[in-house]
Design a protein around this motif. Structure first.
Motif, PDB file in Angstrom:
ATOM      1  N   LYS A  38       3.862  -9.673   5.082  1.00 23.12           N
ATOM      2  CA  LYS A  38       4.335  -9.477   3.708  1.00 23.12           C
ATOM      3  C   LYS A  38       3.372 -10.077   2.682  1.00 23.12           C
ATOM      4  O   LYS A  38       3.110  -9.474   1.643  1.00 23.12           O
ATOM      5  N   GLU A  39       2.813 -11.240   2.984  1.00 26.28           N
ATOM      6  CA  GLU A  39       1.910 -11.892   2.035  1.00 26.28           C
ATOM      7  C   GLU A  39       0.546 -11.193   1.934  1.00 26.28           C
ATOM      8  O   GLU A  39      -0.208 -11.437   1.000  1.00 26.28           O
ATOM      9  N   ASP A  40       0.222 -10.325   2.884  1.00 24.64           N
ATOM     10  CA  ASP A  40      -1.041  -9.595   2.861  1.00 24.64           C
ATOM     11  C   ASP A  40      -0.915  -8.190   2.291  1.00 24.64           C
ATOM     12  O   ASP A  40      -1.909  -7.491   2.139  1.00 24.64           O
ATOM     13  N   LEU A  41       0.282  -7.776   1.984  1.00 18.73           N
ATOM     14  CA  LEU A  41       0.516  -6.417   1.500  1.00 18.73           C
ATOM     15  C   LEU A  41      -0.284  -6.128   0.229  1.00 18.73           C
ATOM     16  O   LEU A  41      -0.901  -5.069   0.102  1.00 18.73           O
ATOM     17  N   GLY A  42      -0.315  -7.062  -0.689  1.00 24.52           N
ATOM     18  CA  GLY A  42      -1.061  -6.888  -1.942  1.00 24.52           C
ATOM     19  C   GLY A  42      -2.562  -6.776  -1.723  1.00 24.52           C
ATOM     20  O   GLY A  42      -3.248  -6.044  -2.434  1.00 24.52           O
ATOM     21  N   LYS A  43      -3.065  -7.493  -0.733  1.00 24.90           N
ATOM     22  CA  LYS A  43      -4.502  -7.437  -0.441  1.00 24.90           C
ATOM     23  C   LYS A  43      -4.901  -6.070   0.112  1.00 24.90           C
ATOM     24  O   LYS A  43      -5.988  -5.581  -0.147  1.00 24.90           O
ATOM     25  N   VAL A  44      -4.029  -5.478   0.894  1.00 21.93           N
ATOM     26  CA  VAL A  44      -4.328  -4.171   1.486  1.00 21.93           C
ATOM     27  C   VAL A  44      -4.204  -3.066   0.434  1.00 21.93           C
ATOM     28  O   VAL A  44      -5.022  -2.150   0.399  1.00 21.93           O
ATOM     29  N   ILE A  45      -3.202  -3.169  -0.425  1.00 23.00           N
ATOM     30  CA  ILE A  45      -3.013  -2.148  -1.456  1.00 23.00           C
ATOM     31  C   ILE A  45      -4.060  -2.286  -2.557  1.00 23.00           C
ATOM     32  O   ILE A  45      -4.608  -1.313  -3.029  1.00 23.00           O
ATOM     33  N   GLY A  46      -4.355  -3.513  -2.962  1.00 20.11           N
ATOM     34  CA  GLY A  46      -5.359  -3.755  -3.993  1.00 20.11           C
ATOM     35  C   GLY A  46      -4.813  -3.525  -5.387  1.00 20.11           C
ATOM     36  O   GLY A  46      -3.727  -2.974  -5.571  1.00 20.11           O
ATOM     37  N   LYS A  47      -5.577  -3.935  -6.365  1.00 18.44           N
ATOM     38  CA  LYS A  47      -5.162  -3.797  -7.761  1.00 18.44           C
ATOM     39  C   LYS A  47      -5.125  -2.327  -8.151  1.00 18.44           C
ATOM     40  O   LYS A  47      -6.120  -1.617  -8.047  1.00 18.44           O
ATOM     41  N   GLY A  48      -3.956  -1.877  -8.547  1.00 18.62           N
ATOM     42  CA  GLY A  48      -3.786  -0.474  -8.928  1.00 18.62           C
ATOM     43  C   GLY A  48      -3.933   0.483  -7.755  1.00 18.62           C
ATOM     44  O   GLY A  48      -4.186   1.659  -7.947  1.00 18.62           O
ATOM     45  N   GLY A  49      -3.805  -0.038  -6.542  1.00 16.10           N
ATOM     46  CA  GLY A  49      -3.932   0.808  -5.354  1.00 16.10           C
ATOM     47  C   GLY A  49      -5.364   1.121  -4.970  1.00 16.10           C
ATOM     48  O   GLY A  49      -5.617   2.045  -4.194  1.00 16.10           O
ATOM     49  N   ALA A  50      -6.307   0.335  -5.479  1.00 18.16           N
ATOM     50  CA  ALA A  50      -7.728   0.630  -5.248  1.00 18.16           C
ATOM     51  C   ALA A  50      -8.115   0.540  -3.779  1.00 18.16           C
ATOM     52  O   ALA A  50      -8.828   1.414  -3.268  1.00 18.16           O
ATOM     53  N   HIS A  51      -7.661  -0.503  -3.092  1.00 18.12           N
ATOM     54  CA  HIS A  51      -8.021  -0.646  -1.673  1.00 18.12           C
ATOM     55  C   HIS A  51      -7.389   0.453  -0.831  1.00 18.12           C
ATOM     56  O   HIS A  51      -8.053   1.035   0.040  1.00 18.12           O
ATOM     57  N   ALA A  52      -6.116   0.715  -1.064  1.00 20.76           N
ATOM     58  CA  ALA A  52      -5.425   1.766  -0.315  1.00 20.76           C
ATOM     59  C   ALA A  52      -6.087   3.116  -0.544  1.00 20.76           C
ATOM     60  O   ALA A  52      -6.292   3.891   0.403  1.00 20.76           O
ATOM     61  N   SER A  53      -6.461   3.394  -1.759  1.00 28.30           N
ATOM     62  CA  SER A  53      -7.124   4.650  -2.086  1.00 28.30           C
ATOM     63  C   SER A  53      -8.486   4.745  -1.393  1.00 28.30           C
ATOM     64  O   SER A  53      -8.859   5.812  -0.880  1.00 28.30           O
ATOM     65  N   ALA A  54      -9.214   3.638  -1.360  1.00 29.67           N
ATOM     66  CA  ALA A  54     -10.530   3.631  -0.704  1.00 29.67           C
ATOM     67  C   ALA A  54     -10.395   3.858   0.802  1.00 29.67           C
ATOM     68  O   ALA A  54     -11.187   4.610   1.390  1.00 29.67           O
ATOM     69  N   ILE A  55      -9.397   3.241   1.421  1.00 34.34           N
ATOM     70  CA  ILE A  55      -9.177   3.438   2.857  1.00 34.34           C
ATOM     71  C   ILE A  55      -8.821   4.896   3.131  1.00 34.34           C
ATOM     72  O   ILE A  55      -9.309   5.501   4.086  1.00 34.34           O
ATOM     73  N   ARG A  56      -7.981   5.481   2.285  1.00 35.43           N
ATOM     74  CA  ARG A  56      -7.607   6.891   2.456  1.00 35.43           C
ATOM     75  C   ARG A  56      -8.814   7.814   2.273  1.00 35.43           C
ATOM     76  O   ARG A  56      -8.955   8.827   2.964  1.00 35.43           O
ATOM     77  N   THR A  57      -9.707   7.469   1.344  1.00 36.42           N
ATOM     78  CA  THR A  57     -10.918   8.263   1.126  1.00 36.42           C
ATOM     79  C   THR A  57     -11.822   8.210   2.347  1.00 36.42           C
ATOM     80  O   THR A  57     -12.369   9.235   2.779  1.00 36.42           O
ATOM     81  N   ILE A  58     -11.975   7.031   2.934  1.00 38.00           N
ATOM     82  CA  ILE A  58     -12.791   6.885   4.140  1.00 38.00           C
ATOM     83  C   ILE A  58     -12.176   7.678   5.291  1.00 38.00           C
ATOM     84  O   ILE A  58     -12.886   8.340   6.048  1.00 38.00           O
ATOM     85  N   LEU A  59     -10.860   7.631   5.416  1.00 38.13           N
ATOM     86  CA  LEU A  59     -10.176   8.417   6.447  1.00 38.13           C
ATOM     87  C   LEU A  59     -10.442   9.911   6.271  1.00 38.13           C
ATOM     88  O   LEU A  59     -10.705  10.627   7.244  1.00 38.13           O
ATOM     89  N   ALA A  60     -10.351  10.386   5.048  1.00 38.57           N
ATOM     90  CA  ALA A  60     -10.567  11.802   4.780  1.00 38.57           C
ATOM     91  C   ALA A  60     -12.003  12.209   5.112  1.00 38.57           C
ATOM     92  O   ALA A  60     -12.236  13.267   5.703  1.00 38.57           O
ATOM     93  N   ALA A  61     -12.956  11.351   4.771  1.00 38.87           N
ATOM     94  CA  ALA A  61     -14.356  11.667   5.051  1.00 38.87           C
ATOM     95  C   ALA A  61     -14.636  11.646   6.552  1.00 38.87           C
ATOM     96  O   ALA A  61     -15.326  12.518   7.077  1.00 38.87           O
TER      97      ALA A  61
END
Length: 87
Positions: A38-61
């Motif tokens: 639970k305490e790491d959820l924010g780190k994975v999502i990132g500010k404004g969803g930046a980290h989550a979006s980047a991980i999804r972009t890498i997955l798509a590529a």
């Protein structure tokens, strides 16, 4: 793909031992469920969803040569354990 997501996420979190990943395979799409403490959820999502979006972009590529679509779902660790017990 599961290993790729795991490597990226474990580098971001404070509790890498709490990272759990499950993959649900379908005909045209695969769902990757990512559970972190639970305490790491924010780190994975990132500010404004930046980290989550980047991980999804890498997955798509990375999934381009497989002709599969990967969907990343980020959930709290307790939810993954409950979902696994239901299956």
């Amino acid at each position: 793909m599961k290993e790729l997501v795991e490597m990226i996420v474990k580098a971001l979190v404070d509790r890498p031992e709490a990272v759990q990943i499950s993959e649900i395979k379908g005909n045209h799409a695969h769902v990757i469920e990512l559970a972190v403490a639970k305490e790491d959820l924010g780190k994975v999502i990132g500010k404004g969803g930046a980290h989550a979006s980047a991980i999804r972009t890498i997955l798509a590529a990375a999934s381009g040569k497989e002709n599969k679509r990967y969907i990343l779902e980020i959930i709290e660790n307790e939810q993954l354990l409950a979902n696994a017990a239901e299956r």
